[in-house]
Design a protein around this motif. Structure first.
Motif, short mmCIF file in Angstrom:
data_model
loop_
_atom_site.label_atom_id
_atom_site.label_comp_id
_atom_site.label_asym_id
_atom_site.label_seq_id
_atom_site.Cartn_x
_atom_site.Cartn_y
_atom_site.Cartn_z
N UNK A 281 0.83 -1.29 -0.14
CA UNK A 281 -0.04 -0.11 -0.13
C UNK A 281 0.72 1.23 0.14
N UNK A 282 1.87 1.47 0.86
CA UNK A 282 2.82 2.58 0.92
C UNK A 282 3.43 2.66 -0.59
N UNK A 283 3.87 1.40 -1.27
CA UNK A 283 4.67 1.73 -2.49
C UNK A 283 3.56 2.40 -3.49
N UNK A 284 2.24 1.75 -3.41
CA UNK A 284 1.06 2.36 -4.41
C UNK A 284 0.87 3.74 -4.22
N UNK A 285 0.82 4.20 -2.66
CA UNK A 285 0.72 5.73 -2.53
C UNK A 285 1.85 6.75 -2.91
N UNK A 286 2.98 6.11 -2.59
CA UNK A 286 4.06 6.62 -3.34
C UNK A 286 4.07 6.96 -4.82
N UNK A 287 3.54 5.87 -5.61
CA UNK A 287 3.31 5.76 -6.96
C UNK A 287 2.48 6.77 -7.31
N UNK A 288 1.24 6.98 -6.42
CA UNK A 288 0.19 7.77 -6.86
C UNK A 288 0.70 9.32 -6.52
N UNK A 289 1.44 9.36 -5.38
CA UNK A 289 1.91 10.84 -5.32
C UNK A 289 2.96 11.47 -6.47
N UNK A 290 3.84 10.29 -6.92
CA UNK A 290 4.58 10.91 -8.07
C UNK A 290 3.74 10.90 -9.32
N UNK A 291 2.78 10.21 -9.37
CA UNK A 291 2.05 10.69 -10.71
C UNK A 291 1.24 11.87 -10.50
#
Length: 518
Positions: A281-291
């Motif tokens: 989930x943390x990795x997905x949030x990081x990817x979301x923030x980057x996008x």
């Protein structure tokens, strides 16, 4: 209800279920498992003891389950004697009776010829004969100071046989197992029969068999403490486990909250540890923030582009409303004077070229405005030769070059580019037009080719220092008494940005240098 309390409730329910299963297991399964384990251990003990004695002929270094009740009878295959052995003694028994020796020889014979045991008859080995031959009365002298009178009680049901069976470990070793009870206790007797090259070994091992009813009270007495300790450990471990789960989720929530109320879009990525679902989930949030950050940057670039487009539209409107007014008014004034033959305007041959010049100025403004409408989506990239494009642009100004006797020289090696030919042509055309316009008669223009740069240097010219920082702004020009409208360098700057080029204008010792970086 928060997640921590939910986790505690779920853990408590799971703990109760586990404790119920654990108590049931201890009460129902552990006693029978213990009894089976002890039976297997007792059997392994008699097998190990018999094999050890058959190998060494001694109890030394052998583990004995019941030392005081264990006895091995070793009958040599020859001779008139046998041994009775355990951990405490070794008794040698000599036989002086011929009939007993005959019975002993029969036992030895059948031990060596086990295939004939099935043909043995009851009279061949009579145990009644043993009793008669070994009666104490026959061997106690009459003058012995003690008299023995045995009275046996007829109590045949003192021991009850529960089960019995033979175990064949090998062709030289048989185990007879007998389970009996006296009503209160249970006993298991093992008789091991072994044959070696020198003797017949018979070992007796009696043991008390554990009962399930004896073990259950011990388990029931220990259950309260076991349940209390187990519940305490389960609850503590559940609390620690819930913290391990909840704390990362709280950090994710706080990070998302800071992201929500932050004025700056950029936030440090969430630290990711482990390979569980929370780290995913943390990795997905990081990817979301980057996008989101990337989309924000693209939006900023788009807004900047739209701002430039709005500025270009403003240039278009101002050029339409203001810059065109001057040449149009001048042209109308000249034409009207010539039509009415007023004063000097009667000489139409003298003033028609001025009208033509005003019309050419308007044409130039219109062309620049139309080129400004050439936006980035319309860019078409093709391979081209920079030298060929320069030569083509110079050809348009050959008349001006001849009139002013300007010389153009080139140095360096030309290169090929992959870009929009029309936009680059417009950039070069404006730069060459400015160089020719501001170069005095009999001047010189130098074109310098480099790997990532093109330089156009016009000699004996200079730009006002206060004007130099603003030359790429629209309607900025150092010529105020001629037709210059100040859109040329703005067009150059605009198209250079579209092509991802960089343009620079500066004063040097020789004159003015225009640099175009690819």
């Amino acid at each position: 209800m928060n997640l921590s309390r939910k986790t505690l409730i779920y853990s408590s329910i799971i703990s109760l279920i586990i404790m119920t299963l654990l108590v049931g297991y201890f009460i129902l399964m552990v006693p029978s498992l213990y009894v089976a384990y002890m039976q297997d251990r007792n059997y392994a003990s008699i097998v190990s003891l018999q094999k050890g004695y058959m190998k060494t002929g001694s109890y030394d270094n052998l583990e004995v389950k019941n030392p005081s009740g264990t006895l091995t009878v070793e009958i040599p295959l020859t001779g008139d004697y046998f041994y009775a052995v355990n951990q405490f003694f070794k008794l040698t028994v000599h036989i002086d009776n011929e009939e007993l020796l005959k019975i002993l020889d029969k036992l030895r014979y059948y031990a060596r010829n086990t295939d004939e045991i099935k043909d043995i008859q009851e009279e061949d080995i009579s145990f009644d004969k043993f009793k008669e031959l070994l009666t104490l009365d026959k061997f106690i002298p009459a003058d012995y100071p003690l008299q023995f009178d045995f009275n046996f009680h007829e109590y045949k049901e003192a021991y009850q046989l529960i089960s019995s069976k033979f175990h064949k470990e090998s062709s030289e070793l048989l185990i007879y197992e007998s389970n009996i009870t006296d009503g209160s206790n249970f006993y298991t007797s093992y008789i091991a029969l072994g044959l070696t090259d020198a003797s017949i070994d018979i070992t007796l091992l009696p043991v008390m068999t554990p009962r399930i009813d004896e073990i259950k009270p011990v388990i029931l007495q220990s259950l309260p403490m076991l349940i209390a300790v187990s519940l305490l450990l389960i609850l503590i471990s559940s609390q620690l486990f819930s913290r391990l789960i909840i704390n990362p989720i709280i950090r994710l929530s706080n990070h998302a909250r800071r992201m929500k109320y932050s004025e700056e879009l950029y936030l440090k990525p969430i630290p990711v540890t482990g390979n569980d679902e929370i780290s995913s989930l943390a990795e997905s949030l990081n990817e979301l923030y980057l996008k989101i950050q990337k989309s924000y940057q693209e939006l900023e670039e788009k807004n900047q582009y739209l701002a430039e487009e709005n500025k270009r539209q403003e240039v278009f409107l101002r050029a339409s409303s203001h810059q065109l007014k001057t040449p149009i008014a001048a042209a109308l004034l000249l034409v009207e004077g010539m039509i009415n033959e007023i004063g000097k305007y009667k000489d139409t041959k003298a003033y028609l070229p001025q009208v033509k010049g005003q019309l050419q100025s308007m044409k130039k403004i219109v062309e620049d405005i139309l080129y400004l409408n050439h936006c980035s989506p319309a860019i078409q990239t093709d391979p081209l030769s920079l030298d060929d494009l320069i030569i083509e642009c110079i050809s348009y100004y050959q008349v001006q070059l001849d009139e002013k006797a300007i010389q153009i020289s080139t140095t360096g090696q030309s290169k090929s580019l992959y870009t929009d030919p029309e936009l680059l042509k417009k950039i070069l055309d404006n730069l060459l037009s400015n160089a020719i316009s501001f170069t005095p008669k009999a001047g010189k223009i130098t074109i310098l080719y480099e790997s990532n740069r093109l330089c156009i240097i016009n000699s004996n010219a200079a730009i006002d220092e206060e004007l130099l920082p603003h030359v790429f702004e629209p309607f900025v020009s150092s010529i105020t008494k001629s037709r210059a409208h100040g859109l040329g360098l703005y067009v150059v700057s605009y198209y250079a940005k579209l092509l991802k080029f960089h343009v620079k204008l500066s004063n040097i010792k020789e004159g003015v240098m225009a640099e175009l970086y690819f």
